[in-house]
Design a protein around this motif. Structure first.
Motif, short mmCIF file in Angstrom:
data_model
loop_
_atom_site.label_atom_id
_atom_site.label_comp_id
_atom_site.label_asym_id
_atom_site.label_seq_id
_atom_site.Cartn_x
_atom_site.Cartn_y
_atom_site.Cartn_z
N ASN A 74 0.85 -1.19 0.00
CA ASN A 74 0.00 0.00 0.00
C ASN A 74 0.88 1.24 0.00
OD1 ASN A 74 -1.89 1.99 0.26
ND2 ASN A 74 -2.72 1.28 2.19
N THR A 122 -6.57 3.29 2.22
CA THR A 122 -6.26 2.52 1.01
C THR A 122 -6.59 3.29 -0.26
OG1 THR A 122 -8.44 1.48 1.10
CG2 THR A 122 -6.61 0.30 2.16
N TYR A 165 -5.52 1.12 -3.23
CA TYR A 165 -4.79 -0.12 -3.01
C TYR A 165 -5.73 -1.26 -2.66
CZ TYR A 165 -2.14 -3.72 -0.62
OH TYR A 165 -1.61 -4.94 -0.24
#
Length: 219
Positions: free
Chosen positions: A141, A173, A181
């Motif tokens: 990430n 994310t 991600y």
């Protein structure tokens, strides 16, 4: 990211003279080609999903090539550069009548904001490929890096979006703009159910948070 917004982003990007990015040139490009050549010497029948400006193909040819991209600007430009190649203007999640022995999908998936669109793209990759699928996407990430969090948080503060800025600074994310991600390993069963096995993962990329996933169709 809604399809229309995604289209506008990339079409505007290329219209303003933008490129497909560092992942398509220099050491990143050479590394990606070196991985491909470990599995197939003849790169002669390719479906290239999110083909971009073809920087990745600089100095190379392909006997049967189909490039798919969401930007009309880049598709028109590519058709002039390679009139013998086929190009399709489409969202990568929309199924196309395309087939190749090899499928490329590089530096696209972490730009997909919507989970359904993401899954649709992966399903299409399995439908296009007769043998190999090569995917480059994030293995880590990128948005957990503090420099990235500070930069993205500042962008949202300038846009008077304090909640998004706070979420990014605390860890997220997505950048709420054009990057998300996902743990790609969770999607490997989708390929397996379509008849593809994960043949290899190359995580020695010049990009410290990226990896190349290689799938091969079962015989």
């Amino acid at each position: 990211m809604p399809e229309s917004k995604s289209f506008n982003f990339w079409d505007d990007h290329y219209a303003r003279g933008g490129t497909s990015g560092d992942g398509s040139v220099g050491e990143h490009r050479e590394w990606k080609w070196s991985v491909v050549k470990q599995y197939t010497v003849q790169v002669d029948d390719v479906v290239d999903v999110a083909c971009g400006d073809l920087s990745f193909w600089a100095g190379r040819d392909c006997m049967r090539y189909t490039g798919i991209d969401i930007s009309s600007t880049i598709i028109e430009r590519n058709r002039k550069i390679h009139p013998r190649w086929q190009f399709i203007l489409a969202n990568a999640a929309d199924p196309q009548q395309a087939k190749g022995r090899i499928v490329f999908c590089f530096d696209l998936l972490f730009h997909i904001m919507d989970d359904n669109i993401y899954t649709g793209i992966l399903q299409n990759l399995t439908q296009y490929s007769a043998e190999w699928i090569f995917i480059f996407t994030w293995k880590k990430n990128h948005l957990t890096y503090w420099k990235t969090r500070v930069r993205e948080g500042y962008i949202h503060l300038r846009k008077l979006q304090p909640l998004k800025a706070a979420r990014i600074l605390w860890g997220t994310t997505t950048d709420y703009r054009y990057q998300t991600y996902r743990d790609f390993n969770q999607y490997v069963p989708l390929f397996e159910s379509a008849g593809f096995d994960l043949h290899a993962v190359h995580d020695d990329s010049p990009n410290p948070w990226g990896a190349r996933y290689v799938f091969r169709k079962r015989t």
